[in-house]
Design an enzyme around this catalytic site. Sequence first.
Site, PDB file in Angstrom:
ATOM      1  N   LYS A 121     101.805 -60.458  29.580  1.00 34.83           N
ATOM      2  CA  LYS A 121     101.565 -61.890  29.382  1.00 34.83           C
ATOM      3  C   LYS A 121     101.299 -62.200  27.914  1.00 34.83           C
ATOM      4  O   LYS A 121     101.947 -63.078  27.326  1.00 34.83           O
ATOM      5  CB  LYS A 121     100.383 -62.361  30.231  1.00 34.83           C
ATOM      6  CG  LYS A 121     100.136 -63.868  30.138  1.00 34.83           C
ATOM      7  CD  LYS A 121      98.819 -64.283  30.773  1.00 34.83           C
ATOM      8  CE  LYS A 121      97.670 -64.064  29.825  1.00 34.83           C
ATOM      9  NZ  LYS A 121      96.405 -64.665  30.299  1.00 34.83           N
ATOM     10  N   ASP A 140     100.408 -66.635  33.892  1.00 33.11           N
ATOM     11  CA  ASP A 140      98.964 -66.771  34.008  1.00 33.11           C
ATOM     12  C   ASP A 140      98.649 -67.426  35.343  1.00 33.11           C
ATOM     13  O   ASP A 140      99.516 -67.571  36.204  1.00 33.11           O
ATOM     14  CB  ASP A 140      98.402 -67.566  32.825  1.00 33.11           C
ATOM     15  CG  ASP A 140      98.773 -69.036  32.879  1.00 33.11           C
ATOM     16  OD1 ASP A 140      99.608 -69.431  33.731  1.00 33.11           O
ATOM     17  OD2 ASP A 140      98.229 -69.815  32.070  1.00 33.11           O
TER      18      ASP A 140
END
Length: 211
Positions: A121, A140
Site C-alpha cells: 500500500k 486501505d
Amino acid sequence: MKKTERATEIHARLSRRYPEPEPALHWSDPWQLLVATALSAQCTDERVNKVTPIFFEKWPTIADAAGADVMEVEEVVRSTGFFRNKARNIKAAATRIMEVYSGEVPRSMAELITLGGVARKTASIVLANAFGINEGIAVDTHVKRLAFRMGLTAKTDPVQIEKDLMPLYPREQWGDINHYLVFFGREVCPARKPKCDICELNDICPKKGVK
C-alpha cells in the site's frame, strides 16, 4: 451490469467529481510522502499533517532520520498511534535507503517493500504520486470497503482485493482510482452510515445500504 462495466463507470463518474486527485497528506518529496504515508496507518491525515512539519524540521533529510535517536522519533510521532513501531520502521527505512540506495528513495515496488514498515500500500502510494509509476493499487480501509460494496471484489485480504481490482482498470488509472475511492469513502460512503440518498453511484451499486 458486468463488473468490468461497473468499474469503468465508477472511474468515469468519480473522475468528474475529483478532477485533480492528489493525496490529502502534505509532502514535497518522495521521502516526505513515504514518512507521511507510514505515519497515516491507523491515523487521520489531519493528525499526520500536524506531526510531519515537526518531524522534518527536526530531521530534514533521509540521512538525518537514519541517524536519529529512535526514542526521540517516538516522542515526535507519538500522537499518530503505534508510535514505537512507526519510529523504528522510519529509522530502519532511512538507514537502508542510505546504505543500499545511495540516499535516494527507490523507484520500484520490489525495492520499496524491502524498507522498514513499507508494504504494498505505502509503496504504491509513493510510486504513483511521487514518481508517476503505477505498479499496484493501494488498498486501505476505504478502498477495501467500497470495492466490496460496489461488487468489485468479494475478498477481505488487501493483497487479494488489489489482485481483483488491477485487471478492472488500465494501469494508468491505478493511482487515481485509489484517490477516488478514498475520497468518496470519506465523503459519501463511510463505514457506518453510507449516504445512499446523495450517492452518484447509487444506481449501479449492488449493495447499496450495506454497512
